[in-house]
Motif scaffolding. Structure first.
Motif, PDB file in Angstrom:
ATOM      1  N   SER A 158       0.851  -1.182   0.000  1.00 34.17           N
ATOM      2  CA  SER A 158       0.000   0.000   0.000  1.00 34.17           C
ATOM      3  C   SER A 158       0.888   1.234   0.000  1.00 34.17           C
ATOM      4  O   SER A 158       1.897   1.285   0.719  1.00 34.17           O
ATOM      5  CB  SER A 158      -0.919   0.005   1.231  1.00 34.17           C
ATOM      6  OG  SER A 158      -1.746   1.151   1.231  1.00 34.17           O
ATOM      7  N   SER A 159       0.534   2.229  -0.823  1.00 33.84           N
ATOM      8  CA  SER A 159       1.347   3.451  -0.898  1.00 33.84           C
ATOM      9  C   SER A 159       0.449   4.659  -1.111  1.00 33.84           C
ATOM     10  O   SER A 159      -0.677   4.551  -1.615  1.00 33.84           O
ATOM     11  CB  SER A 159       2.374   3.352  -2.033  1.00 33.84           C
ATOM     12  OG  SER A 159       1.724   3.277  -3.281  1.00 33.84           O
ATOM     13  N   SER A 160       0.968   5.810  -0.704  1.00 37.55           N
ATOM     14  CA  SER A 160       0.247   7.058  -0.927  1.00 37.55           C
ATOM     15  C   SER A 160       1.242   8.156  -1.276  1.00 37.55           C
ATOM     16  O   SER A 160       2.374   8.168  -0.787  1.00 37.55           O
ATOM     17  CB  SER A 160      -0.564   7.457   0.306  1.00 37.55           C
ATOM     18  OG  SER A 160       0.287   7.827   1.375  1.00 37.55           O
ATOM     19  N   ASP A 161       0.820   9.064  -2.149  1.00 35.34           N
ATOM     20  CA  ASP A 161       1.622  10.220  -2.545  1.00 35.34           C
ATOM     21  C   ASP A 161       0.758  11.471  -2.454  1.00 35.34           C
ATOM     22  O   ASP A 161      -0.386  11.479  -2.926  1.00 35.34           O
ATOM     23  CB  ASP A 161       2.139  10.064  -3.981  1.00 35.34           C
ATOM     24  CG  ASP A 161       3.124   8.921  -4.115  1.00 35.34           C
ATOM     25  OD1 ASP A 161       4.225   9.025  -3.564  1.00 35.34           O
ATOM     26  OD2 ASP A 161       2.775   7.926  -4.778  1.00 35.34           O
ATOM     27  N   GLN A 162       1.340  12.499  -1.865  1.00 35.59           N
ATOM     28  CA  GLN A 162       0.697  13.810  -1.829  1.00 35.59           C
ATOM     29  C   GLN A 162       1.633  14.807  -2.513  1.00 35.59           C
ATOM     30  O   GLN A 162       2.751  15.013  -2.052  1.00 35.59           O
ATOM     31  CB  GLN A 162       0.433  14.239  -0.392  1.00 35.59           C
ATOM     32  CG  GLN A 162      -0.467  13.295   0.387  1.00 35.59           C
ATOM     33  CD  GLN A 162      -0.619  13.730   1.835  1.00 35.59           C
ATOM     34  OE1 GLN A 162      -0.958  14.876   2.109  1.00 35.59           O
ATOM     35  NE2 GLN A 162      -0.362  12.818   2.757  1.00 35.59           N
ATOM     36  N   ILE A 163       1.161  15.410  -3.594  1.00 38.24           N
ATOM     37  CA  ILE A 163       1.973  16.341  -4.369  1.00 38.24           C
ATOM     38  C   ILE A 163       1.240  17.682  -4.445  1.00 38.24           C
ATOM     39  O   ILE A 163       0.046  17.731  -4.753  1.00 38.24           O
ATOM     40  CB  ILE A 163       2.228  15.804  -5.789  1.00 38.24           C
ATOM     41  CG1 ILE A 163       2.968  14.457  -5.733  1.00 38.24           C
ATOM     42  CG2 ILE A 163       3.034  16.807  -6.606  1.00 38.24           C
ATOM     43  CD1 ILE A 163       3.157  13.814  -7.097  1.00 38.24           C
ATOM     44  N   LEU A 164       1.971  18.749  -4.162  1.00 41.73           N
ATOM     45  CA  LEU A 164       1.416  20.097  -4.250  1.00 41.73           C
ATOM     46  C   LEU A 164       2.349  20.958  -5.098  1.00 41.73           C
ATOM     47  O   LEU A 164       3.544  21.048  -4.822  1.00 41.73           O
ATOM     48  CB  LEU A 164       1.254  20.712  -2.859  1.00 41.73           C
ATOM     49  CG  LEU A 164       0.717  22.147  -2.819  1.00 41.73           C
ATOM     50  CD1 LEU A 164      -0.696  22.209  -3.399  1.00 41.73           C
ATOM     51  CD2 LEU A 164       0.747  22.698  -1.402  1.00 41.73           C
ATOM     52  N   ASN A 165       1.799  21.568  -6.127  1.00 40.76           N
ATOM     53  CA  ASN A 165       2.557  22.443  -7.019  1.00 40.76           C
ATOM     54  C   ASN A 165       1.806  23.772  -7.120  1.00 40.76           C
ATOM     55  O   ASN A 165       0.670  23.808  -7.604  1.00 40.76           O
ATOM     56  CB  ASN A 165       2.686  21.789  -8.397  1.00 40.76           C
ATOM     57  CG  ASN A 165       3.608  22.559  -9.323  1.00 40.76           C
ATOM     58  OD1 ASN A 165       4.292  23.485  -8.913  1.00 40.76           O
ATOM     59  ND2 ASN A 165       3.618  22.177 -10.592  1.00 40.76           N
ATOM     60  N   ILE A 166       2.421  24.846  -6.639  1.00 42.57           N
ATOM     61  CA  ILE A 166       1.787  26.158  -6.708  1.00 42.57           C
ATOM     62  C   ILE A 166       2.704  27.128  -7.441  1.00 42.57           C
ATOM     63  O   ILE A 166       3.928  26.995  -7.391  1.00 42.57           O
ATOM     64  CB  ILE A 166       1.453  26.720  -5.310  1.00 42.57           C
ATOM     65  CG1 ILE A 166       2.716  26.862  -4.468  1.00 42.57           C
ATOM     66  CG2 ILE A 166       0.425  25.853  -4.608  1.00 42.57           C
ATOM     67  CD1 ILE A 166       2.476  27.562  -3.138  1.00 42.57           C
ATOM     68  N   ASN A 167       2.103  28.075  -8.159  1.00 44.79           N
ATOM     69  CA  ASN A 167       2.909  29.106  -8.813  1.00 44.79           C
ATOM     70  C   ASN A 167       2.115  30.404  -8.894  1.00 44.79           C
ATOM     71  O   ASN A 167       0.877  30.393  -8.947  1.00 44.79           O
ATOM     72  CB  ASN A 167       3.366  28.670 -10.202  1.00 44.79           C
ATOM     73  CG  ASN A 167       2.232  28.661 -11.200  1.00 44.79           C
ATOM     74  OD1 ASN A 167       1.368  27.783 -11.172  1.00 44.79           O
ATOM     75  ND2 ASN A 167       2.216  29.622 -12.095  1.00 44.79           N
ATOM     76  N   THR A 168       2.834  31.499  -8.860  1.00 45.96           N
ATOM     77  CA  THR A 168       2.209  32.810  -8.978  1.00 45.96           C
ATOM     78  C   THR A 168       3.060  33.702  -9.867  1.00 45.96           C
ATOM     79  O   THR A 168       4.293  33.618  -9.856  1.00 45.96           O
ATOM     80  CB  THR A 168       2.010  33.452  -7.584  1.00 45.96           C
ATOM     81  OG1 THR A 168       1.394  34.732  -7.744  1.00 45.96           O
ATOM     82  CG2 THR A 168       3.328  33.626  -6.859  1.00 45.96           C
ATOM     83  N   ASN A 169       2.399  34.519 -10.678  1.00 44.77           N
ATOM     84  CA  ASN A 169       3.057  35.463 -11.573  1.00 44.77           C
ATOM     85  C   ASN A 169       2.427  36.844 -11.379  1.00 44.77           C
ATOM     86  O   ASN A 169       1.192  36.960 -11.294  1.00 44.77           O
ATOM     87  CB  ASN A 169       2.899  35.045 -13.041  1.00 44.77           C
ATOM     88  CG  ASN A 169       3.449  33.662 -13.306  1.00 44.77           C
ATOM     89  OD1 ASN A 169       4.653  33.459 -13.314  1.00 44.77           O
ATOM     90  ND2 ASN A 169       2.568  32.698 -13.530  1.00 44.77           N
ATOM     91  N   ASN A 170       3.263  37.855 -11.323  1.00 48.43           N
ATOM     92  CA  ASN A 170       2.791  39.225 -11.200  1.00 48.43           C
ATOM     93  C   ASN A 170       3.620  40.111 -12.121  1.00 48.43           C
ATOM     94  O   ASN A 170       4.856  40.109 -12.024  1.00 48.43           O
ATOM     95  CB  ASN A 170       2.917  39.714  -9.756  1.00 48.43           C
ATOM     96  CG  ASN A 170       2.074  38.898  -8.793  1.00 48.43           C
ATOM     97  OD1 ASN A 170       0.882  39.127  -8.662  1.00 48.43           O
ATOM     98  ND2 ASN A 170       2.698  37.925  -8.122  1.00 48.43           N
ATOM     99  N   PHE A 171       2.943  40.850 -13.023  1.00 46.94           N
ATOM    100  CA  PHE A 171       3.730  41.643 -13.962  1.00 46.94           C
ATOM    101  C   PHE A 171       2.954  42.856 -14.457  1.00 46.94           C
ATOM    102  O   PHE A 171       1.709  42.880 -14.476  1.00 46.94           O
ATOM    103  CB  PHE A 171       4.201  40.796 -15.144  1.00 46.94           C
ATOM    104  CG  PHE A 171       3.117  40.062 -15.886  1.00 46.94           C
ATOM    105  CD1 PHE A 171       2.481  40.645 -16.967  1.00 46.94           C
ATOM    106  CD2 PHE A 171       2.746  38.785 -15.507  1.00 46.94           C
ATOM    107  CE1 PHE A 171       1.496  39.972 -17.658  1.00 46.94           C
ATOM    108  CE2 PHE A 171       1.754  38.106 -16.191  1.00 46.94           C
ATOM    109  CZ  PHE A 171       1.125  38.701 -17.271  1.00 46.94           C
TER     110      PHE A 171
END
Length: 248
Positions: A55-68
């Motif tokens: 049994s396995s589990s993965d938690q992935i979080l990818n966030i990005n922000t752009n200001n211009f």
């Protein structure tokens, strides 16, 4: 079983004539759980006659922000200018766990709590961040002569020398708009162009610049061993590229 959320938010504001501001935020969140059971008759259970499970589990979080900011203006009848400047930030992280077991009482039991022998348990985590500043200017003269200049100043957590600068420039000439070709019957568009730029690459392993230790149990006791030498000179890979072309 996968649960995934992908979302984006943005806002635009007009500050003055020709001057706008844009802010963006994006997120990609993934939660994934996997259960596997190999019964008594599967080939992978040679040497494990009574079934094995994982049994396995993965938690992935990818966030990005752009200001211009962007400024667009016309200077008289012959000059057009489009300028952009801003910043970008991205963070990616993963947390993983897994466990396995063997010696199940029958193939009717498929969850790890039924395995008499718990054979492995692991967990791990990793992350990286990227912070960038960028600018670009496009200039057009008489709708025929084109010039573009851009630059990025990128900082990555993966390197000892975090920052790299990557400029680029391009130029174009729309020859078909010149007076000596405007009445041409055999040609309706001709453009000459050339560009030069540096592109950065940060696609290496996380923590590749650090001196690291790894856990190493011995005789039932916890311990650690050196696993990676530090690299204080690790930096961005840069690729230089020249392009020339003709559009017609």
């Amino acid at each position: 079983i996968v649960n995934r959320t992908i979302g984006n938010l943005f806002a635009n504001a007009t500050i003055a004539k020709g001057l706008t501001f844009r802010s963006e935020f994006g997120m990609d969140q993934l939660n994934q759980n996997e259960d596997r059971y190999a019964g008594r008759l599967t080939a992978r259970n040679e040497g494990v006659p009574n079934g094995s499970g994982r049994s396995s589990s993965d938690q992935i979080l990818n966030i990005n922000t752009n200001n211009f900011l962007r400024y667009v203006t016309a200077l008289g009848d012959n000059h057009d200018l489009d300028v952009v400047g801003g910043t970008s930030y991205q963070k990616w992280q993963i947390i993983s766990t897994s466990a396995s077991a063997e010696e199940f009482p029958s193939d009717s039991y498929k969850k790890l709590n039924a395995g008499a022998s718990k054979t492995a348990a692991t967990s791990s985590a990793s992350d990286w961040t990227l912070l960038s500043y960028f600018a670009r200017a496009n200039y057009k003269f008489k709708n025929r002569f084109l010039l573009s200049l851009s630059g990025r100043y990128d900082g990555s957590s993966r390197f000892s020398k975090h920052w790299g600068f990557f400029p680029a420039a391009s130029a174009g000439w729309i020859v078909s708009d010149e007076s000596f070709l405007q009445n041409s019957k055999w040609l309706n568009f001709l453009k000459l162009k050339a560009s030069y730029g540096l592109t950065g690459n940060s696609e290496i392993g996380d923590y590749a610049s650090f001196g690291l230790y790894s856990p190493n149990a011995y005789g039932g006791l916890g311990g650690q061993v050196p696993s990676q030498l530090a690299n204080p000179d690790l930096k961005w890979e840069a690729t230089a590229e020249i392009n020339t072309g003709v559009d017609f």
